[in-house]
Structure formats: structure tokens, C-alpha cells
Design a protein around this motif. Sequence first.
Motif, mmCIF file in Angstrom:
data_model
loop_
_atom_site.group_PDB
_atom_site.id
_atom_site.type_symbol
_atom_site.label_atom_id
_atom_site.label_comp_id
_atom_site.label_asym_id
_atom_site.label_seq_id
_atom_site.Cartn_x
_atom_site.Cartn_y
_atom_site.Cartn_z
ATOM 1 N N ASP A 120 54.171 30.704 34.623
ATOM 2 C CA ASP A 120 54.353 30.289 33.226
ATOM 3 C C ASP A 120 53.184 30.664 32.325
ATOM 4 O O ASP A 120 52.926 30.001 31.330
ATOM 5 N N ASP A 121 52.433 31.715 32.660
ATOM 6 C CA ASP A 121 51.316 32.164 31.832
ATOM 7 C C ASP A 121 51.334 33.692 31.787
ATOM 8 O O ASP A 121 50.994 34.349 32.764
ATOM 9 N N ALA A 122 51.728 34.249 30.644
ATOM 10 C CA ALA A 122 51.828 35.700 30.507
ATOM 11 C C ALA A 122 50.520 36.342 30.086
ATOM 12 O O ALA A 122 50.425 37.556 30.011
ATOM 13 N N GLU A 123 49.486 35.550 29.809
ATOM 14 C CA GLU A 123 48.232 36.098 29.308
ATOM 15 C C GLU A 123 47.123 36.176 30.345
ATOM 16 O O GLU A 123 46.075 36.743 30.062
ATOM 17 N N HIS A 124 47.298 35.621 31.545
ATOM 18 C CA HIS A 124 46.239 35.604 32.554
ATOM 19 C C HIS A 124 46.769 36.030 33.917
ATOM 20 O O HIS A 124 47.931 35.816 34.230
ATOM 21 N N ILE A 125 45.877 36.637 34.726
ATOM 22 C CA ILE A 125 46.183 36.947 36.126
ATOM 23 C C ILE A 125 45.002 36.485 36.972
ATOM 24 O O ILE A 125 43.906 36.260 36.452
ATOM 25 N N GLU A 126 45.230 36.351 38.267
ATOM 26 C CA GLU A 126 44.157 36.014 39.197
ATOM 27 C C GLU A 126 43.908 37.200 40.106
ATOM 28 O O GLU A 126 44.824 37.964 40.418
ATOM 29 N N GLY A 127 42.672 37.353 40.559
ATOM 30 C CA GLY A 127 42.325 38.429 41.468
ATOM 31 C C GLY A 127 40.859 38.358 41.808
ATOM 32 O O GLY A 127 40.166 37.395 41.473
ATOM 33 N N HIS A 128 40.357 39.383 42.491
ATOM 34 C CA HIS A 128 38.933 39.454 42.784
ATOM 35 C C HIS A 128 38.505 40.911 42.889
ATOM 36 O O HIS A 128 39.288 41.781 43.237
ATOM 37 N N SER A 129 37.239 41.142 42.553
ATOM 38 C CA SER A 129 36.669 42.476 42.671
ATOM 39 C C SER A 129 35.827 42.512 43.940
ATOM 40 O O SER A 129 35.753 41.536 44.681
ATOM 41 N N ASP A 130 35.153 43.627 44.173
ATOM 42 C CA ASP A 130 34.319 43.755 45.365
ATOM 43 C C ASP A 130 33.125 42.809 45.317
ATOM 44 O O ASP A 130 32.701 42.284 46.339
ATOM 45 N N LYS A 131 32.571 42.577 44.128
ATOM 46 C CA LYS A 131 31.352 41.771 44.000
ATOM 47 C C LYS A 131 31.601 40.340 43.557
ATOM 48 O O LYS A 131 30.821 39.452 43.850
ATOM 49 N N ILE A 132 32.683 40.102 42.806
ATOM 50 C CA ILE A 132 32.956 38.765 42.265
ATOM 51 C C ILE A 132 34.323 38.303 42.764
ATOM 52 O O ILE A 132 35.330 38.983 42.575
ATOM 53 N N LYS A 133 34.361 37.144 43.386
ATOM 54 C CA LYS A 133 35.602 36.607 43.940
ATOM 55 C C LYS A 133 36.216 35.586 42.986
ATOM 56 O O LYS A 133 35.543 35.026 42.131
ATOM 57 N N ASP A 134 37.504 35.332 43.150
ATOM 58 C CA ASP A 134 38.235 34.302 42.412
ATOM 59 C C ASP A 134 38.083 34.432 40.903
ATOM 60 O O ASP A 134 37.539 33.566 40.231
ATOM 61 N N LEU A 135 38.593 35.526 40.353
ATOM 62 C CA LEU A 135 38.556 35.764 38.915
ATOM 63 C C LEU A 135 39.885 35.382 38.274
ATOM 64 O O LEU A 135 40.941 35.559 38.873
ATOM 65 N N VAL A 136 39.813 34.865 37.066
ATOM 66 C CA VAL A 136 40.989 34.696 36.215
ATOM 67 C C VAL A 136 40.709 35.554 34.992
ATOM 68 O O VAL A 136 39.741 35.331 34.271
ATOM 69 N N LEU A 137 41.544 36.565 34.781
ATOM 70 C CA LEU A 137 41.301 37.551 33.731
ATOM 71 C C LEU A 137 42.434 37.569 32.719
ATOM 72 O O LEU A 137 43.601 37.398 33.071
#
Length: 111
Positions: A86-103
Motif C-alpha cells: 500500500d505504498d507506491a512511493e517507497h521500496i526496501e532493499g540493501h546495497s553492498d555497504k548499507i543494509k536495510d534501506l527504505v528508498l
Amino acid sequence: MSSVPACPQCSLENTYADGALFVCADCGHEWAAGDAAEAGVVVRDCNGNVLAAGDTVTVIKDLKVKGASIPLKQGTVIRNIRLIEDDAEHIEGHSDKIKDLVLKTIYLRKA
């Protein structure tokens, strides 16, 4: 708050009711009241491409990350994204250096 839902095609909230239909003033899309509930939330990147869970995206701008000492640089690849219900403006993921991102999706491009 208005009970008129956001447009399922462009996800903008500039919509209005016209009889039994809802109309988006920005893109001109028309849909019935039951169609919006069935369609669900459509998540799009900065270019308008539809994102799905498991896609790979690229960051288009250097971003400061709260709680991290290093920024997320332009061109960073985020693999295997997760969509937020129910949120079209955010996704979750992680990069190689930073974990648990909401972008925010406005800073992402589908790879």
C-alpha cells in the motif's frame, strides 16, 4: 481527507468522482470504483517503469542515509528489492555497504 483514491495508472492524487467513475485530471485515465481495489498499488521508478519485487534498481542521485556515515552514491545498484504494501512511493532493499534501506522511488531507475 478525501475518499477518492489515487490514480492506478499514474499514482497521482489529483482525481475526482464523475458519476460512477473516477477520473484522473493529470493523465485522463478513467476507472470504475471496483477497478481500483483489484488493481492494487503500482510502483514506478523515476522514468515511469513499473517495478516488481525482486527487480534491480540504480540510484540516480547521491543520497544522505540516516544512521550511516557514508552517503549512497549515484550509480549504486540495489538488487532484489521488496515492495512496501500500500505504498507506491517507497521500496526496501540493501546495497553492498548499507543494509536495510527504505528508498523513495523518485531517486531510483530500473536497471
